[in-house]
Design a protein around this motif. Structure first.
Motif, PDB file in Angstrom:
ATOM      1  N   ASN A   1       0.836  -1.209   0.000  1.00 49.59           N
ATOM      2  CA  ASN A   1       0.000   0.000   0.000  1.00 49.59           C
ATOM      3  C   ASN A   1       0.869   1.256   0.000  1.00 49.59           C
ATOM      4  N   ALA A   2       1.940   1.222   0.819  1.00 46.53           N
ATOM      5  CA  ALA A   2       2.802   2.402   0.955  1.00 46.53           C
ATOM      6  C   ALA A   2       3.417   2.769  -0.397  1.00 46.53           C
TER       7      ALA A   2
ATOM      8  N   LYS B   1       1.977   1.720  -3.381  1.00 48.96           N
ATOM      9  CA  LYS B   1       0.871   1.952  -4.335  1.00 48.96           C
ATOM     10  C   LYS B   1       0.261   3.354  -4.173  1.00 48.96           C
TER      11      LYS B   1
ATOM     12  N   ASP C   1       5.033   6.091   5.181  1.00 46.11           N
ATOM     13  CA  ASP C   1       5.318   6.419   3.777  1.00 46.11           C
ATOM     14  C   ASP C   1       5.174   7.918   3.540  1.00 46.11           C
TER      15      ASP C   1
ATOM     16  N   ILE D   1       0.072   9.734  -0.574  1.00 48.59           N
ATOM     17  CA  ILE D   1      -1.057  10.669  -0.658  1.00 48.59           C
ATOM     18  C   ILE D   1      -1.731  10.912   0.697  1.00 48.59           C
ATOM     19  N   GLY D   2      -1.501  10.020   1.649  1.00 47.98           N
ATOM     20  CA  GLY D   2      -2.118  10.206   2.968  1.00 47.98           C
ATOM     21  C   GLY D   2      -3.592   9.858   2.974  1.00 47.98           C
ATOM     22  N   ILE D   3      -4.174   9.858   4.181  1.00 45.29           N
ATOM     23  CA  ILE D   3      -5.583   9.467   4.353  1.00 45.29           C
ATOM     24  C   ILE D   3      -6.248  10.499   5.248  1.00 45.29           C
TER      25      ILE D   3
ATOM     26  N   ILE E   1     -11.123   2.177   6.472  1.00 52.72           N
ATOM     27  CA  ILE E   1     -10.238   1.478   5.536  1.00 52.72           C
ATOM     28  C   ILE E   1      -9.911   0.055   5.974  1.00 52.72           C
TER      29      ILE E   1
ATOM     30  N   GLN F   1     -13.722  -2.016   1.639  1.00 50.88           N
ATOM     31  CA  GLN F   1     -13.866  -0.557   1.707  1.00 50.88           C
ATOM     32  C   GLN F   1     -12.630   0.075   1.086  1.00 50.88           C
ATOM     33  N   ARG F   2     -12.855   0.883   0.023  1.00 53.13           N
ATOM     34  CA  ARG F   2     -11.750   1.557  -0.641  1.00 53.13           C
ATOM     35  C   ARG F   2     -12.053   3.042  -0.727  1.00 53.13           C
ATOM     36  N   LEU F   3     -11.020   3.852  -0.822  1.00 55.13           N
ATOM     37  CA  LEU F   3     -11.241   5.288  -0.918  1.00 55.13           C
ATOM     38  C   LEU F   3     -11.061   5.769  -2.356  1.00 55.13           C
TER      39      LEU F   3
ATOM     40  N   GLY G   1      -7.047  -2.642  -7.053  1.00 56.10           N
ATOM     41  CA  GLY G   1      -7.173  -3.330  -5.759  1.00 56.10           C
ATOM     42  C   GLY G   1      -8.611  -3.675  -5.461  1.00 56.10           C
ATOM     43  N   THR G   2      -8.814  -4.584  -4.482  1.00 57.34           N
ATOM     44  CA  THR G   2     -10.173  -5.012  -4.131  1.00 57.34           C
ATOM     45  C   THR G   2     -10.624  -4.468  -2.782  1.00 57.34           C
TER      46      THR G   2
ATOM     47  N   ALA H   1       1.347   8.546   5.250  1.00 59.23           N
ATOM     48  CA  ALA H   1       0.580   7.824   6.274  1.00 59.23           C
ATOM     49  C   ALA H   1       1.540   6.946   7.057  1.00 59.23           C
TER      50      ALA H   1
HETATM   51  N1  LIG Z   1      -0.423   3.850   2.599  1.00 56.99           N
HETATM   52  C1  LIG Z   1      -1.619   4.355   2.237  1.00 56.99           C
HETATM   53  N2  LIG Z   1      -1.721   5.667   1.897  1.00 56.99           N
HETATM   54  C2  LIG Z   1      -2.917   6.171   1.528  1.00 56.99           C
HETATM   55  N3  LIG Z   1      -4.064   5.460   1.514  1.00 56.99           N
HETATM   56  C3  LIG Z   1      -4.005   4.170   1.841  1.00 56.99           C
HETATM   57  C4  LIG Z   1      -2.802   3.537   2.234  1.00 56.99           C
HETATM   58  N4  LIG Z   1      -3.061   2.242   2.503  1.00 56.99           N
HETATM   59  C5  LIG Z   1      -4.383   2.073   2.309  1.00 56.99           C
HETATM   60  N5  LIG Z   1      -4.960   3.216   1.883  1.00 56.99           N
HETATM   61  C6  LIG Z   1      -6.411   3.432   1.629  1.00 56.99           C
HETATM   62  O1  LIG Z   1      -7.138   2.416   2.251  1.00 56.99           O
HETATM   63  C7  LIG Z   1      -7.955   1.715   1.333  1.00 56.99           C
HETATM   64  C8  LIG Z   1      -8.012   0.267   1.734  1.00 56.99           C
HETATM   65  O2  LIG Z   1      -6.735  -0.351   1.565  1.00 56.99           O
HETATM   66  P1  LIG Z   1      -6.634  -1.911   1.328  1.00 56.99           P
HETATM   67  O3  LIG Z   1      -5.217  -2.292   1.354  1.00 56.99           O
HETATM   68  O4  LIG Z   1      -7.547  -2.582   2.294  1.00 56.99           O
HETATM   69  O5  LIG Z   1      -7.257  -2.103  -0.072  1.00 56.99           O
HETATM   70  P2  LIG Z   1      -6.620  -1.885  -1.495  1.00 56.99           P
HETATM   71  O6  LIG Z   1      -5.194  -1.567  -1.384  1.00 56.99           O
HETATM   72  O7  LIG Z   1      -7.481  -0.884  -2.171  1.00 56.99           O
HETATM   73  O8  LIG Z   1      -6.844  -3.291  -2.157  1.00 56.99           O
HETATM   74  P3  LIG Z   1      -6.023  -4.636  -1.899  1.00 56.99           P
HETATM   75  O9  LIG Z   1      -5.018  -4.341  -0.827  1.00 56.99           O
HETATM   76  O10 LIG Z   1      -7.061  -5.578  -1.470  1.00 56.99           O
HETATM   77  O11 LIG Z   1      -5.431  -4.941  -3.206  1.00 56.99           O
HETATM   78  C9  LIG Z   1      -7.284   1.936   0.033  1.00 56.99           C
HETATM   79  O12 LIG Z   1      -8.219   1.904  -1.002  1.00 56.99           O
HETATM   80  C10 LIG Z   1      -6.664   3.317   0.164  1.00 56.99           C
HETATM   81  O13 LIG Z   1      -7.619   4.291  -0.172  1.00 56.99           O
END
Ligand SMILES: Nc1ncnc2c1ncn2[C@@H]1O[C@H](COP(=O)(O)OP(=O)(O)OP(=O)(O)O)[C@@H](O)[C@H]1O
Ligand SMILES: [Mg+2]
Length: 484
Positions: free
Chosen positions: A378-379, A381, A407, A410-412, A420, A425-427, A435-436, A464
């Motif tokens: 995630n960090a 991506k 990381d 983009i932050g949350i 999350i 649940q995705r943003l 991603g799923t 984040a």
């Molecule tokens: N390091 C991060 N920085 C910013 N936003 C994040 C970060 N990690 C997670 N998120 C937010 O949290 C949501 C959920 O993350 P999660 O890892 O559960 O799903 P995903 O990455 O979208 O899909 P998957 O991990 O299942 O492939 C993401 O869609 C993203 O919006």
């Protein structure tokens, strides 16, 4: 050790009894002694006056033989040791009893001096004897001589001794009663309080079956009953809680089982759909028009996405149902392995990943690998235009290891900090970031299975930091198991 309530109550009661009773006894002794000697003095003066009366006639006529007879008679009183009769100058004219027996001697001392000027009987206690002196007077008041009587103090002293013995006896009885009272008060009040304190402590420590057997009609009884009710209520509540937890565990297990079976069984028909639509495209693609081919592509794509979702769902349900026994897991090695897996993404994004020396924890290695993979993935991506810089750290805090993955992406928005971690649940849309939405839900499940917590601290645009804890092993000291 602190003095117990019982001991203190006994000591206090005893001191109280001793102080009050001792004071009263002392006062009684003082009064008693005073009375004995005051009565003796009064009686002494009365018998001296009676003797003076009896020798009046003989003295008047200076019948010294007669006086001597009277004096001898007076000595029937065994307390009298000696009697002197003097003339008006104080010269002894008749005497009887022990001591100086020369006639014609003069009475001396302060008593002899005082008796001539005083009008009543004088007395003095001297050298263990009691002296009374006073005038021998005619009925008209004119003096014809003086009388001195010496009493032995044996009798009042014996009486005082008796009194002291009596008082000693009373004191002993009184001490015994005091002791019994103190013991009684202790048994009546201190013992039940001590018993209740003991029981309350046991209940507080979780021995909820403890009950107090005290039954009485006062406040202590009410207290004992309340403690018993408290324990019973807690026992009931605890039982209900345990039942509910068990129920929850069971339904959770069922749900996981259901998710597992459902996603597992869904894969089969889905594979058929994908397979046959692909076959359709291959065999009849050239016979169909442009639109039809496009629709087949959408169908294949949808089926593939569904397959991915089901695959993730299976992963998610496996965290609980397929968990293995915990074993020492070297986080340093796990992160190194993670970075190898993530190599293509790291290279593509030109990411820099740094990590401190990480500890060995009790856990399941494959799940911890999944955890780090999701977080570091995630960090990388969720980056903005700059190349990602990721820092993995760990420190010991209380009984836990506190890991962090920071990381510069983009932050949350903090308002989504909880959301999350919920499954699917995705943003962001799939076109923005692939991603799923199951990664963090899996992370949460893994961390919780390991007895820890996971949370995020972030602000939009400022990167984040994901934190999670893993309980440290009992033998983990500060800093040990860090570094290799
Ligand atoms: N390091 C991060 N920085 C910013 N936003 C994040 C970060 N990690 C997670 N998120 C937010 O949290 C949501 C959920 O993350 P999660 O890892 O559960 O799903 P995903 O990455 O979208 O899909 P998957 O991990 O299942 O492939 C993401 O869609 C993203 O919006
Ligand atoms: Mg993810």
């Amino acid at each position: 050790m602190k003095l117990g309530l019982r001991f203190r109550l006994i000591a206090f009661t005893f001191c109280l009894i001793l102080t009050v009773g001792g004071g009263i006894l002392g006062y009684a002794v003082y009064l008693g002694r005073d009375n004995i000697f005051a009565a003796f003095e009064r009686e002494g003066k009365e018998s001296a006056a009676a003797i003076a009366e009896s020798v009046l006639n003989e003295l008047y006529f200076f019948d010294l033989r007669g006086v001597a007879v009277r004096l001898a008679a007076a000595r029937a009183n065994t307390d009298i040791r000696r009697i002197d009769v003097t003339d008006l100058e104080g010269v002894v004219v008749a005497e009887t009893g022990k001591g100086d027996s020369r006639l014609n001697h003069q009475l001396r001392g302060p008593l002899a001096a005082g008796m001539r000027s005083a009008s009543t009987w004088l007395s003095i206690s001297e050298g263990g004897f009691f002296h009374v002196a006073g005038p021998v007077s005619m009925p008209d008041g004119s003096r014809i001589g003086y009388l001195h009587v010496e009493f032995a103090l044996d009798e009042p002293q014996a009486r005082a001794r008796h009194l002291a013995m009596g008082i000693l006896l009373v004191t002993l009885v009184y001490l015994a009663v005091g002791g019994a009272m103190a013991a009684g008060i202790s048994a009546r009040f201190a013992r039940p309080i001590v018993e209740m304190a003991h029981a309350a402590k046991q209940i507080g420590e979780g021995m909820l079956e403890t009950r107090i057997s005290i039954k009485r009609n006062d406040e202590l009884g009410v207290l004992a009953q309340s403690i018993n009710e408290l324990a019973a209520n807690r026992q009931k509540a605890e039982k209900a809680l345990a039942e509910r937890a068990e129920e929850l565990k069971r339904s959770n297990r069922e749900l996981e089982q259901f998710a597992y079976v459902a996603s597992h069984d869904l894969q089969e028909p889905l594979r058929m759909i994908t397979g046959y639509t692909q076959l359709l495209a291959k065999r009849y693609g050239d016979k169909l028009d442009q639109d039809a081919n496009e629709y087949i592509d959408y169908a294949v794509e949808g089926a593939k996405r569904m397959q991915a979702l089901i695959h993730d769902l299976l992963d998610y349900s496996r965290v609980g149902t397929r968990g293995k026994e915990f074993a020492p897991a070297d986080c340093q090695a796990i992160v190194t392995e993670t970075l190898r897996t993530l190599q293509p993404a790291i290279q593509e994004s030109a990411a820099t990943i740094a990590y401190d020396s990480l500890p060995t924890v009790m856990g399941e290695e494959s799940q911890l690998l999944q955890l780090f993979q999701n977080l570091i993935g995630n960090a990388i991506k969720y980056r903005d235009s700059k190349p990602p810089v990721v820092q993995v750290s760990c420190k010991q805090e209380g009984g836990n290891w506190l890991f962090s993955v920071r990381d510069n992406g983009i932050g949350i928005d903090p308002k989504y900090a909880e959301r999350i971690f919920v499954i699917f649940q995705r943003l962001h849309g799939r076109d923005q970031y692939a991603g799923t939405g199951i990664g963090l839900a899996v992370c949460k499940k893994i961390v919780e299975r390991h007895g820890g917590k996971i949370w995020v601290e972030s602000e939009p645009g400022k990167g984040a930091t994901f934190y999670f804890t893993i309980p440290a092993r009992v033998d983990d000291d500060e800093g040990s198991h860090l570094g290799h």
